[in-house]
Write a protein that holds these residues in place. Structure first.
Motif, PDB file in Angstrom:
ATOM      1  N   VAL A  40       0.814  -1.216   0.000  1.00 55.26           N
ATOM      2  CA  VAL A  40       0.000   0.000   0.000  1.00 55.26           C
ATOM      3  C   VAL A  40       0.846   1.264   0.000  1.00 55.26           C
ATOM      4  O   VAL A  40       1.941   1.318   0.559  1.00 55.26           O
ATOM      5  CB  VAL A  40      -0.959   0.053   1.220  1.00 55.26           C
ATOM      6  N   SER A  41       0.293   2.284  -0.644  1.00 57.13           N
ATOM      7  CA  SER A  41       0.842   3.642  -0.588  1.00 57.13           C
ATOM      8  C   SER A  41       0.225   4.361   0.599  1.00 57.13           C
ATOM      9  O   SER A  41      -0.729   3.869   1.202  1.00 57.13           O
ATOM     10  CB  SER A  41       0.453   4.420  -1.851  1.00 57.13           C
ATOM     11  N   ALA A  42       0.715   5.546   0.864  1.00 53.33           N
ATOM     12  CA  ALA A  42       0.075   6.415   1.848  1.00 53.33           C
ATOM     13  C   ALA A  42      -1.222   6.931   1.247  1.00 53.33           C
ATOM     14  O   ALA A  42      -1.369   6.996   0.024  1.00 53.33           O
ATOM     15  CB  ALA A  42       0.997   7.581   2.164  1.00 53.33           C
ATOM     16  N   MET A  43      -2.187   7.274   2.091  1.00 55.50           N
ATOM     17  CA  MET A  43      -3.439   7.843   1.610  1.00 55.50           C
ATOM     18  C   MET A  43      -3.119   9.122   0.825  1.00 55.50           C
ATOM     19  O   MET A  43      -2.184   9.851   1.181  1.00 55.50           O
ATOM     20  CB  MET A  43      -4.356   8.144   2.807  1.00 55.50           C
ATOM     21  N   VAL A  46      -1.045  12.430   1.800  1.00 51.55           N
ATOM     22  CA  VAL A  46      -0.395  12.288   3.110  1.00 51.55           C
ATOM     23  C   VAL A  46       1.126  12.483   3.010  1.00 51.55           C
ATOM     24  O   VAL A  46       1.728  13.207   3.810  1.00 51.55           O
ATOM     25  CB  VAL A  46      -0.746  10.928   3.760  1.00 51.55           C
ATOM     26  N   THR A  47       1.754  11.848   2.011  1.00 55.35           N
ATOM     27  CA  THR A  47       3.215  11.979   1.903  1.00 55.35           C
ATOM     28  C   THR A  47       3.612  13.448   1.727  1.00 55.35           C
ATOM     29  O   THR A  47       4.571  13.923   2.349  1.00 55.35           O
ATOM     30  CB  THR A  47       3.753  11.112   0.749  1.00 55.35           C
ATOM     31  N   ASN A  48       2.853  14.179   0.900  1.00 57.46           N
ATOM     32  CA  ASN A  48       3.158  15.609   0.711  1.00 57.46           C
ATOM     33  C   ASN A  48       3.064  16.364   2.029  1.00 57.46           C
ATOM     34  O   ASN A  48       3.918  17.194   2.348  1.00 57.46           O
ATOM     35  CB  ASN A  48       2.187  16.242  -0.291  1.00 57.46           C
ATOM     36  N   GLY A  73       3.225   7.370   6.541  1.00 50.71           N
ATOM     37  CA  GLY A  73       1.989   7.362   5.745  1.00 50.71           C
ATOM     38  C   GLY A  73       1.604   5.946   5.347  1.00 50.71           C
ATOM     39  O   GLY A  73       0.460   5.507   5.534  1.00 50.71           O
ATOM     40  N   GLU A  74       2.568   5.202   4.827  1.00 51.72           N
ATOM     41  CA  GLU A  74       2.320   3.826   4.373  1.00 51.72           C
ATOM     42  C   GLU A  74       2.030   2.899   5.551  1.00 51.72           C
ATOM     43  O   GLU A  74       1.260   1.947   5.424  1.00 51.72           O
ATOM     44  CB  GLU A  74       3.528   3.312   3.580  1.00 51.72           C
ATOM     45  N   GLN A  75       2.676   3.158   6.674  1.00 54.66           N
ATOM     46  CA  GLN A  75       2.430   2.297   7.852  1.00 54.66           C
ATOM     47  C   GLN A  75       0.981   2.395   8.280  1.00 54.66           C
ATOM     48  O   GLN A  75       0.349   1.390   8.615  1.00 54.66           O
ATOM     49  CB  GLN A  75       3.312   2.738   9.025  1.00 54.66           C
ATOM     50  N   GLY A 135       4.484   0.242   1.318  1.00 57.57           N
ATOM     51  CA  GLY A 135       5.406   0.467   0.214  1.00 57.57           C
ATOM     52  C   GLY A 135       6.425   1.531   0.543  1.00 57.57           C
ATOM     53  O   GLY A 135       6.357   2.179   1.597  1.00 57.57           O
ATOM     54  N   PHE A 136       7.445   1.659  -0.325  1.00 59.91           N
ATOM     55  CA  PHE A 136       8.284   2.863  -0.343  1.00 59.91           C
ATOM     56  C   PHE A 136       9.318   2.909   0.774  1.00 59.91           C
ATOM     57  O   PHE A 136       9.990   3.902   0.959  1.00 59.91           O
ATOM     58  CB  PHE A 136       7.304   4.057  -0.324  1.00 59.91           C
ATOM     59  N   GLN A 137       9.501   1.783   1.513  1.00 62.65           N
ATOM     60  CA  GLN A 137      10.431   1.866   2.634  1.00 62.65           C
ATOM     61  C   GLN A 137      11.153   0.551   2.892  1.00 62.65           C
ATOM     62  O   GLN A 137      10.750  -0.496   2.422  1.00 62.65           O
ATOM     63  CB  GLN A 137       9.702   2.267   3.900  1.00 62.65           C
ATOM     64  N   GLY A 149      12.375   6.919  -2.300  1.00 58.87           N
ATOM     65  CA  GLY A 149      12.160   8.009  -3.262  1.00 58.87           C
ATOM     66  C   GLY A 149      10.706   8.053  -3.688  1.00 58.87           C
ATOM     67  O   GLY A 149      10.005   7.035  -3.634  1.00 58.87           O
ATOM     68  N   ARG A 150      10.256   9.235  -4.138  1.00 55.68           N
ATOM     69  CA  ARG A 150       8.838   9.416  -4.479  1.00 55.68           C
ATOM     70  C   ARG A 150       8.357   8.372  -5.487  1.00 55.68           C
ATOM     71  O   ARG A 150       9.081   8.029  -6.415  1.00 55.68           O
ATOM     72  CB  ARG A 150       8.583  10.827  -5.039  1.00 55.68           C
ATOM     73  N   GLY A 151       7.166   7.903  -5.252  1.00 55.79           N
ATOM     74  CA  GLY A 151       6.594   6.897  -6.144  1.00 55.79           C
ATOM     75  C   GLY A 151       7.154   5.506  -5.898  1.00 55.79           C
ATOM     76  O   GLY A 151       6.902   4.572  -6.660  1.00 55.79           O
ATOM     77  N   GLY A 152       7.910   5.348  -4.805  1.00 56.50           N
ATOM     78  CA  GLY A 152       8.656   4.112  -4.556  1.00 56.50           C
ATOM     79  C   GLY A 152       7.826   2.881  -4.247  1.00 56.50           C
ATOM     80  O   GLY A 152       8.349   1.763  -4.265  1.00 56.50           O
ATOM     81  N   SER A 153       6.536   3.044  -3.984  1.00 51.04           N
ATOM     82  CA  SER A 153       5.726   1.862  -3.671  1.00 51.04           C
ATOM     83  C   SER A 153       5.615   0.912  -4.857  1.00 51.04           C
ATOM     84  O   SER A 153       5.502  -0.302  -4.675  1.00 51.04           O
ATOM     85  CB  SER A 153       4.324   2.273  -3.215  1.00 51.04           C
ATOM     86  N   ASP A 154       5.630   1.451  -6.068  1.00 55.30           N
ATOM     87  CA  ASP A 154       5.626   0.579  -7.251  1.00 55.30           C
ATOM     88  C   ASP A 154       6.856  -0.332  -7.217  1.00 55.30           C
ATOM     89  O   ASP A 154       6.777  -1.528  -7.530  1.00 55.30           O
ATOM     90  CB  ASP A 154       5.693   1.403  -8.557  1.00 55.30           C
ATOM     91  N   THR A 155       7.973   0.247  -6.838  1.00 56.81           N
ATOM     92  CA  THR A 155       9.225  -0.511  -6.781  1.00 56.81           C
ATOM     93  C   THR A 155       9.168  -1.582  -5.694  1.00 56.81           C
ATOM     94  O   THR A 155       9.609  -2.712  -5.883  1.00 56.81           O
ATOM     95  CB  THR A 155      10.410   0.457  -6.583  1.00 56.81           C
TER      96      THR A 155
HETATM   97  N1  ASP Z   1       3.729   7.659  -0.773  1.00 57.51           N
HETATM   98  C1  ASP Z   1       4.926   7.778  -1.555  1.00 57.51           C
HETATM   99  C2  ASP Z   1       4.814   8.940  -2.504  1.00 57.51           C
HETATM  100  O1  ASP Z   1       3.809   9.607  -2.541  1.00 57.51           O
HETATM  101  C3  ASP Z   1       5.279   6.526  -2.259  1.00 57.51           C
HETATM  102  C4  ASP Z   1       4.241   6.017  -3.235  1.00 57.51           C
HETATM  103  O2  ASP Z   1       3.060   6.259  -3.072  1.00 57.51           O
HETATM  104  O3  ASP Z   1       4.610   5.326  -4.178  1.00 57.51           O
HETATM  105  O4  ASP Z   1       5.738   9.234  -3.206  1.00 57.51           O
END
Ligand code: ASP
Ligand code: MG
Length: 411
Positions: A40-43, A46-48, A73-75, A135-137, A149-155
């Motif tokens: 899961v990503s953060a809602m 939330v990350t911003n 956020g992801e937790q 995700g992302f951690q 890094g941003r968008g890291g949950s895909d990774t």
């Molecule tokens: N929450 C993180 C972000 O906004 C990671 C992700 O959603 O992929 O960058």
């Protein structure tokens, strides 16, 4: 039992109601007889917010504490989803990075994955429990929390799918797939059913931002079958896979555009060995990525012009770097133009199909669009044009390459 990895982005888990909806999507995969790992990503937003707080606290932050803050956020989402799953009688638990362990290097805020433990998760899956993973951690060798890094949950999702040899990795988002071009520009853009990793990499880095580029590269390396699909509708999305799994290849798969580059021209550059190395070396030392490059033949054998593109965000730094080189390289002047866009025609089919560049260039010429810079790879042709013509160019190319109405040949 096959393992399916599902990843839900921020808009898919935007609030509690959405998380209940996600729980149902997870249950559907469980009911089909799969073992399910959910990332899961953060809602949404939330990350911003977390980053803003870190920046508001101190301007020059300690990256280790930044990671502690932004990873929360992801937790939160992972705990919430585990609760919502239990609520519909799906056995589920959340996993923190150190419990897996999901190991990374010590490069805080942009960590790279080094190793993923699979024993504990496999045991848990085998006893019928869905694994919910933020995700992302990850966790560093110094036992500190890191982020990717941003968008890291895909990774995170692709890496886990690779480590667990999952049958598929579904990336749930707010669009129902990858399109032949941006549907906001071309209403006749079509959802692509299957796209190769290579094409997806070109589409992603060319500006079609559905998947984080890094995750696609990882999927390609480990042969992870990816699917981009919507969490708001019940339809198959776009499959990203190996070229040999696609029998009927379209010549052109998609048209991408990017408004994120700026053009720099150096005039009157001395035409002698080592100059280009010096210029691009200095830019690289300043961590500036250069994309397209053209150098003219010098007319008098003494000086030449050099044109290239850098990210718009790097433009002013690039100009400074070049300024520092002026005495040494002895060029006449530097001009810059941020009002450019890069249009790319992408498709693995062009390897065996000549004439793509010709069609692209004549189509643009017919519309009176001037080409400023050209670059190519085996599977793409990119041109730099004035940004005012972006939409006109994308529409014309989308139509000439018959993407408005693609043949329905299926493999
Ligand atoms: N929450 C993180 C972000 O906004 C990671 C992700 O959603 O992929 O960058
Ligand atoms: Mg995302």
């Amino acid at each position: 039992m096959p393992i399916i990895v599902q990843k839900f982005g921020g808009t898919s888990v935007a609030d509690i109601e959405h998380i209940h909806n996600v729980a149902q999507k997870v249950k559907n995969e469980v009911d089909l007889g799969n073992q399910v790992v959910v990332i899961v990503s953060a809602m949404a937003g939330v990350t911003n917010q977390l980053i803003d707080w870190a920046n508001a606290a101190v301007s020059d932050h300690d990256d280790r504490e930044y990671d502690v803050i932004v990873s929360t956020g992801e937790q939160v989402t992972s705990g919430l989803l585990a609760l919502c799953l239990q609520n519909i009688n799906v056995d589920a638990r959340s996993w923190m990075s150190w419990q897996i362990p999901f190991q990374t290097d010590n490069n805080h805020s942009k960590a790279r994955i080094t190793d993923i433990g699979t024993t504990a998760i496999r045991n848990s899956l085998n006893s019928g429990v869905v694994a919910v993973i933020p995700g992302f951690q990850g966790v560093s060798s110094e036992n500190r929390i890191t982020t990717l890094g941003r968008g890291g949950s895909d990774t995170t999702a692709v890496a886990l799918a690779a480590a667990l040899a999952a049958q598929r990795c579904d990336i749930y988002t707010d669009v129902n797939g990858v399109y032949t071009t941006d549907p906001r520009i071309v209403s006749g853009a079509q959802k692509i059913e299957k796209i190769t990793y290579e094409e997806m990499l070109e589409m992603a880095s060319q500006g079609a931002k559905v998947l984080q580029t890094r995750s696609v590269a990882l999927a390609m390396r480990y042969n992870v079958r990816l699917q981009v699909r919507s969490s708001f509708e019940d339809a198959p999305g776009t499959l990203v896979l190996n070229e040999d799994e696609i029998v009927e290849k379209e010549t052109i798969t998609g048209i991408a555009y990017s408004l994120e580059e700026a053009k720099i021209t150096l005039r009157g550059v001395k035409d002698r060995p080592g100059v280009a190395g010096r210029i691009f070396g200095s830019l690289a030392d300043a961590s500036i990525n250069v994309d397209m490059i053209v150098q003219n033949v010098s007319e008098n054998g003494e000086t030449t012009d050099l044109t290239f593109t850098v990210g718009k965000i790097d433009l002013s730094t690039a100009v400074e770097v070049l300024g520092e080189l002026k005495d040494e390289i002895e060029f006449a002047n530097v001009t810059t133009n941020p009002n450019v866009s890069k249009i790319s025609v992408v498709g693995v089919g062009m390897r065996s199909q000549p004439g793509v560049a010709k069609t692209m260039f004549t189509t643009l010429a017919d519309k009176g669009i001037n080409i400023q810079v050209i670059s190519t790879s085996e599977i793409k042709v990119s041109v730099l044009i004035a940004s005012d013509y972006t939409e006109l160019a994308v529409r014309a190319l989308h139509s000439i390459f018959e993407l408005d109405n693609p043949s329905q040949l299926e493999s």
